[in-house]
Structures are given as C-alpha cells and as structure tokens.
Design an enzyme around this catalytic site. Structure first.
Site, PDB file in Angstrom:
ATOM      1  N   LYS A   1       0.805  -1.224   0.000  1.00  0.00           N
ATOM      2  CA  LYS A   1       0.000   0.000   0.000  1.00  0.00           C
ATOM      3  C   LYS A   1       0.841   1.277   0.000  1.00  0.00           C
ATOM      4  O   LYS A   1       0.355   2.340  -0.407  1.00  0.00           O
ATOM      5  CB  LYS A   1      -0.925   0.013   1.214  1.00  0.00           C
TER       6      LYS A   1
ATOM      7  N   SER B   1       1.614  -9.702  -0.506  1.00  0.00           N
ATOM      8  CA  SER B   1       1.234  -8.294  -0.425  1.00  0.00           C
ATOM      9  C   SER B   1       1.439  -7.650   0.940  1.00  0.00           C
ATOM     10  O   SER B   1       1.533  -6.423   1.028  1.00  0.00           O
ATOM     11  CB  SER B   1      -0.228  -8.125  -0.846  1.00  0.00           C
TER      12      SER B   1
END
Length: 327
Positions: free
Chosen positions: A53, A306
């Site tokens: 992110k 991720s």
C-alpha cells in the site's frame, strides 16, 4: 471508464523512487516443485509499512498540491492503506485522518495511531467507515484519498507489475490478492501492457468478496462483511466505483475464491517452507497454489506477497494449528 495505462504507471515509478523499496522477486523451490513450473515470490511485504500500500499512498500524496496537503487527507481503510498513508503524509508535513470499522484488527489500528494519524473507529464495515470519510470531507475540507478507487493509487500499485515483468520477462501467470482492486488493476495494467499473453488472476476469500460479487453481477454491489484471516481483503468496492471495477472487469482473467482453511494453510506454508511471515491477504497466492486452485496453470508464475501485518498471536495460532503444510 477511467483506465490507467503504462505511461501513468511509469510516471508513478519516477515519482515514488526513493520513497519505496523496489522489492525482490525470488524463486520458490518448494512451490516450483509442488506446481511443476517455476514460481517466483514478489516480496512486497518487505515494504517499510509492511505492505504494498505504500506505493499507491506515496504516489497519491506526492501528486497533491501544497494547498491540498495543508488541508490534510482522509481515508477509509482496513488497516494497511491507513498505515501507508499515515507514513507518507509525515514525509511531506501533512496530516491524515483514518476511518476504520470495528472489524479492523487492533494491531493495525494501533500502528496507524503510532504514526500520528487521527483514527476514527466507525461501524462494522468499510462502507460505514467511508460514510464518515465523506462527512469529514464535507465538514472539514479534507482531501479524500481512497484505498483503491483512485487513479494515483492504482498507478502506484501498478509499479509492482513493472518490476515483475522486468525481473521475470517470460512470466505467463501473475497471482494477485484482490479486494477493492487497486493492486489487481494496477498490476494487470502493467503486466498486460508489457506481456499481453500473460494471465492475471485475482485471489480473495470466499465470504464477503465484494469485487467477485460485483464482477458476477456486472456492476458494483454491496456485500456483507465477515471476519477473515484475510482481513485486508474485506470491504466493499463502492457503488460509484469508477476506476478499479471497470479495470478488473477488462483485465483480470479469473478470480479464485479461497476458504479460511486454505488461507491458513498458505500462512503456514509461507512460514515453515518459505521462512516468511505473511498476513492472510498476503498468503492467498501461496494458498491457491498448494490447494491446486489455479486451473491450467502456465509457468513461469509470479505471485505477490502483499503484506505481513498480521497479529503475531493469531500467526502463532495458525502456524501451530495443524502442523506442517504440504511439502
């Protein structure tokens, strides 16, 4: 439809270089043996804030004007976007307000607070948190930077796709965690612009998979949220989604759903075999491969790990629950 292209993603890379880590893509001998094709792991959980992110958040913050930064930014988050945004605003002297639902794990909430953001806990879904975001924008003039449905966010996440193709030029399959679609849309846009025949497959949990339900319905729909090991993949995509829904519809080759037990097996395999600590959302690619959920798998395969921001007490329970994952 607002489609993000290769030039947008290359510009994002030029903008965020020096602010993020260009993460390694490493071979996994164990997964390669299991699958019978070369498998590479994109170690995006090595980012400073523990997840991919940071790329999109940094790109979005750096695109703001000085006046916009002075107003401050606000976002809804399931944790990792809020953490990334809080980190990114500190670097430019701005401030962030992060709205999260009661389903967000406390370890993620406390980390956002530690980074200096104003945290608001609102309701039992990301949609509830988003309503608070919209109220704060209207009342205080904050700049809204959503976790996925924003061109700068998608372009920033797409830089992962550039790095995958550069590290694995002959990649044939890319496995990407799928929630609101910022990561999947950005990676797919980059990969398919450079290697048009490669398949990009989104991976998510069985219950409360908003993008999957929306793609099946042909339009954004509301879904009920449920607790999940893959808590980062929860939340709606927004009924007025303008960027990620059309991009995922156009660019993803498939969406694969995973049970909680399969996600847990992915977390265990990551730890025991790959020596990596992953949160549930970060382990869905591994989970899909060891559960043989990808039909007609063509290698080489790249999968995005991720994020690592799991509550370590939860991680210990999952790792110790049923012994070793399959070799």
């Amino acid at each position: 439809m607002s489609m993000i292209g290769l030039n947008d993603i290359k510009n994002a890379r030029n903008r965020i270089v020096g602010h993020i880590i260009s993460t390694p893509l490493v071979c996994s001998p164990t997964l390669s043996d299991i699958c019978g094709v070369a498998v590479g792991l994109k170690l995006e959980h090595y980012q400073t804030t523990g997840s991919f992110k940071l790329r999109g958040a940094t790109n979005a913050i750096l695109e703001l004007t000085e006046a916009e930064r002075a107003h401050g930014v606000v976002a809804a988050s399931t944790g990792n976007h809020g953490r990334a945004l809080s980190h990114a605003v500190r670097a430019v002297g701005s401030r962030a307000t992060i709205c999260m639902s009661r389903l967000v794990p406390e370890n993620k909430v406390s980390e956002v607070r530690r980074l200096g953001a104003d945290v608001r806990i609102i309701g039992n879904s990301q949609d509830d948190a988003q309503k608070e975001v919209e109220r704060l924008v209207a009342e205080n003039g904050f700049v809204m930077l959503p976790p996925f449905d924003h061109p700068a966010i998608v372009a920033g996440q797409g830089t992962i796709g550039l790095e995958i193709v550069e590290a694995m030029p002959d990649v044939n399959t890319v496995l990407v965690p799928l929630s609101g679609g910022g990561l999947a849309a950005g990676v797919a846009a980059a990969v398919k612009s450079m290697r048009s025949h490669a398949k990009v497959i989104g991976l998510t949990m069985e219950r409360g998979a908003a993008m999957k339900a929306s793609l099946d319905a042909g339009e954004p729909v509301l879904v009920e949220e449920f607790p999940s090991l893959a808590d980062s993949l929860g939340g709606g995509i927004g009924l007025d989604n303008k960027v990620t829904f059309p991009m995922c519809r156009a660019l993803l080759d498939d969406v694969v759903l995973l049970s909680e037990s399969e996600i847990a097996a992915g977390i265990r395999h990551a730890y025991v075999r790959e020596r990596e600590i992953l949160e549930g959302a970060g382990a869905v690619g591994i989970a899909a491969l060891i559960a043989n959920k990808i039909s007609g798998l063509r290698g080489p395969v790249a999968l995005v790990l991720s994020g690592r921001n799991i509550d370590m007490a939860v991680h210990r329970r999952v790792v110790n629950a049923t012994g070793n994952p399959p070799a």
